[in-house]
Scaffold this motif. Structure first.
Motif, PDB file in Angstrom:
ATOM      1  N   TRP A  10       0.783  -1.264   0.041  1.00 32.24           N
ATOM      2  CA  TRP A  10       0.021   0.069   0.086  1.00 32.24           C
ATOM      3  C   TRP A  10       0.919   1.268   0.105  1.00 32.24           C
ATOM      4  N   GLN A  11       1.903   1.487   0.687  1.00 35.80           N
ATOM      5  CA  GLN A  11       2.945   2.437   0.722  1.00 35.80           C
ATOM      6  C   GLN A  11       3.516   2.847  -0.453  1.00 35.80           C
ATOM      7  N   LYS A  12       3.749   1.809  -1.228  1.00 42.19           N
ATOM      8  CA  LYS A  12       4.399   1.773  -2.554  1.00 42.19           C
ATOM      9  C   LYS A  12       3.370   2.212  -3.448  1.00 42.19           C
ATOM     10  N   ALA A  13       2.381   1.716  -3.267  1.00 41.21           N
ATOM     11  CA  ALA A  13       1.198   2.070  -4.378  1.00 41.21           C
ATOM     12  C   ALA A  13       0.755   3.549  -4.073  1.00 41.21           C
ATOM     13  N   ARG A  14       0.771   4.031  -2.933  1.00 37.85           N
ATOM     14  CA  ARG A  14       0.680   5.357  -2.542  1.00 37.85           C
ATOM     15  C   ARG A  14       1.585   6.223  -3.277  1.00 37.85           C
ATOM     16  N   THR A  15       2.965   5.977  -3.070  1.00 34.16           N
ATOM     17  CA  THR A  15       4.240   6.681  -3.617  1.00 34.16           C
ATOM     18  C   THR A  15       3.748   6.708  -5.247  1.00 34.16           C
ATOM     19  N   LEU A  16       3.472   5.713  -5.819  1.00 37.95           N
ATOM     20  CA  LEU A  16       3.197   5.464  -7.218  1.00 37.95           C
ATOM     21  C   LEU A  16       2.132   6.486  -7.751  1.00 37.95           C
ATOM     22  N   SER A  17       0.839   6.585  -7.082  1.00 39.31           N
ATOM     23  CA  SER A  17       0.005   7.463  -7.277  1.00 39.31           C
ATOM     24  C   SER A  17       0.182   8.753  -7.190  1.00 39.31           C
ATOM     25  N   LYS A  18       0.855   9.102  -6.176  1.00 39.65           N
ATOM     26  CA  LYS A  18       1.665  10.484  -5.982  1.00 39.65           C
ATOM     27  C   LYS A  18       2.396  11.004  -7.135  1.00 39.65           C
ATOM     28  N   ALA A  19       3.345  10.000  -7.555  1.00 40.20           N
ATOM     29  CA  ALA A  19       4.279  10.311  -8.834  1.00 40.20           C
ATOM     30  C   ALA A  19       3.425  10.259 -10.167  1.00 40.20           C
ATOM     31  N   ILE A  20       2.342   9.474 -10.261  1.00 41.63           N
ATOM     32  CA  ILE A  20       1.605   9.779 -11.344  1.00 41.63           C
ATOM     33  C   ILE A  20       0.956  11.373 -11.576  1.00 41.63           C
ATOM     34  N   HIS A  21       0.344  11.463 -10.034  1.00 35.19           N
ATOM     35  CA  HIS A  21      -0.128  12.798 -10.243  1.00 35.19           C
ATOM     36  C   HIS A  21       0.866  14.037 -10.524  1.00 35.19           C
ATOM     37  N   GLN A  22       1.858  13.872  -9.948  1.00 39.93           N
ATOM     38  CA  GLN A  22       2.925  14.788 -10.407  1.00 39.93           C
ATOM     39  C   GLN A  22       3.336  14.938 -11.908  1.00 39.93           C
ATOM     40  N   ALA A  23       3.442  13.717 -12.254  1.00 40.17           N
ATOM     41  CA  ALA A  23       3.849  13.756 -13.747  1.00 40.17           C
ATOM     42  C   ALA A  23       2.685  13.971 -14.629  1.00 40.17           C
ATOM     43  N   THR A  24       1.450  14.075 -14.335  1.00 38.85           N
ATOM     44  CA  THR A  24       0.459  14.468 -15.098  1.00 38.85           C
ATOM     45  C   THR A  24      -0.190  15.750 -14.916  1.00 38.85           C
ATOM     46  N   ARG A  25       0.749  16.548 -14.279  1.00 39.13           N
ATOM     47  CA  ARG A  25       0.618  18.107 -14.038  1.00 39.13           C
ATOM     48  C   ARG A  25       1.083  18.596 -15.141  1.00 39.13           C
ATOM     49  N   ASP A  26       1.963  18.196 -16.043  1.00 40.63           N
ATOM     50  CA  ASP A  26       2.808  18.697 -16.997  1.00 40.63           C
ATOM     51  C   ASP A  26       1.656  19.258 -18.003  1.00 40.63           C
ATOM     52  N   LYS A  27       2.046  20.258 -18.651  1.00 43.57           N
ATOM     53  CA  LYS A  27       1.330  21.080 -19.749  1.00 43.57           C
ATOM     54  C   LYS A  27       0.817  20.019 -20.804  1.00 43.57           C
ATOM     55  N   ALA A  28       1.642  18.835 -21.018  1.00 45.11           N
ATOM     56  CA  ALA A  28       1.095  18.069 -22.198  1.00 45.11           C
ATOM     57  C   ALA A  28      -0.300  17.191 -21.858  1.00 45.11           C
ATOM     58  N   PHE A  29      -0.366  17.081 -20.732  1.00 40.50           N
ATOM     59  CA  PHE A  29      -1.521  16.283 -20.111  1.00 40.50           C
ATOM     60  C   PHE A  29      -2.904  17.316 -20.232  1.00 40.50           C
ATOM     61  N   GLN A  30      -2.643  18.410 -20.284  1.00 45.79           N
ATOM     62  CA  GLN A  30      -3.764  19.487 -20.191  1.00 45.79           C
ATOM     63  C   GLN A  30      -4.433  19.511 -21.735  1.00 45.79           C
ATOM     64  N   ASP A  31      -3.961  18.942 -22.746  1.00 46.82           N
ATOM     65  CA  ASP A  31      -4.530  18.856 -24.007  1.00 46.82           C
ATOM     66  C   ASP A  31      -5.224  17.269 -23.944  1.00 46.82           C
ATOM     67  N   ASP A  32      -5.064  16.556 -23.114  1.00 43.16           N
ATOM     68  CA  ASP A  32      -5.586  14.914 -23.060  1.00 43.16           C
ATOM     69  C   ASP A  32      -6.239  14.814 -21.701  1.00 43.16           C
ATOM     70  N   TYR A  33      -7.185  15.673 -21.363  1.00 42.76           N
ATOM     71  CA  TYR A  33      -7.852  15.512 -20.131  1.00 42.76           C
ATOM     72  C   TYR A  33      -8.297  14.016 -19.637  1.00 42.76           C
ATOM     73  N   ASP A  34      -8.746  13.354 -20.854  1.00 37.28           N
ATOM     74  CA  ASP A  34      -9.361  12.032 -20.295  1.00 37.28           C
ATOM     75  C   ASP A  34      -8.185  11.140 -20.018  1.00 37.28           C
ATOM     76  N   LEU A  35      -6.937  11.031 -20.679  1.00 42.58           N
ATOM     77  CA  LEU A  35      -5.980  10.344 -20.266  1.00 42.58           C
ATOM     78  C   LEU A  35      -5.440  10.598 -18.910  1.00 42.58           C
ATOM     79  N   ARG A  36      -5.206  11.826 -18.722  1.00 42.09           N
ATOM     80  CA  ARG A  36      -4.790  12.357 -17.375  1.00 42.09           C
ATOM     81  C   ARG A  36      -5.732  11.943 -16.262  1.00 42.09           C
ATOM     82  N   ARG A  37      -7.012  12.050 -16.515  1.00 40.94           N
ATOM     83  CA  ARG A  37      -7.879  11.646 -15.524  1.00 40.94           C
ATOM     84  C   ARG A  37      -7.979  10.121 -15.308  1.00 40.94           C
ATOM     85  N   GLN A  38      -8.158   9.643 -16.240  1.00 44.36           N
ATOM     86  CA  GLN A  38      -7.885   7.909 -16.123  1.00 44.36           C
ATOM     87  C   GLN A  38      -6.604   7.178 -15.598  1.00 44.36           C
ATOM     88  N   ILE A  39      -5.440   7.746 -15.701  1.00 37.21           N
ATOM     89  CA  ILE A  39      -4.162   7.319 -15.299  1.00 37.21           C
ATOM     90  C   ILE A  39      -4.228   7.471 -13.810  1.00 37.21           C
TER      91      ILE A  39
END
Length: 139
Positions: free
Chosen positions: A13-42
């Protein structure tokens, strides 16, 4: 394996939490702003991994825990597929992909280890223990 009394103590669970946080950080990038559905789904799939580990643990039975770990494993596989989509769509570079994929693989190994332990254990779970304290939901 030592007795675990709360889901927050589970390394998976601890590692899954770290992964979830890392995904959230990585999807803050502008490139994901144009693909809202992918950002939301991942993001949702990444959160689902940790949530299903916690929910399965909270059910208090080995069978339920195994079932929810299977669901968590499925969500993790979905994350890996979405990582490829994100890479292919130019949402992040190979370095970010490799880091997130490595983290996801580590979580997968931990879930598999938990599944192996639970499938070989004779312990039915908290719910079946003599004198088990009932939770508010079970009262």
């Amino acid at each position: 394996m030592p007795t675990v009394n709360q889901f927050e103590d589970l390394q998976a669970w601890q590692k899954a939490r770290t992964l979830s946080k890392a995904i959230h950080q990585a999807t803050r990038d502008k490139a994901f702003q144009d693909d809202y559905d992918l950002r939301r789904q991942i993001r949702r799939a990444g959160g689902s991994v940790m949530d299903n580990i916690a929910e399965g643990f909270g059910r208090g039975s080995r069978g339920d825990f195994v079932q929810f770990l299977g669901i968590a494993r499925g969500s993790l596989t979905e994350v890996k597929s979405q990582l490829y989509r994100s890479l292919d769509n130019g949402c992040f570079d190979r370095l970010v992909f490799d880091e997130l994929y490595t983290q996801a693989s580590e979580v997968g190994r931990m879930i598999d280890g938990l599944l192996l332990y639970l499938n070989n254990s004779s312990n039915k779970g908290r719910r079946y223990s003599k004198g088990a304290e009932k939770t508010d939901d079970e009262r």
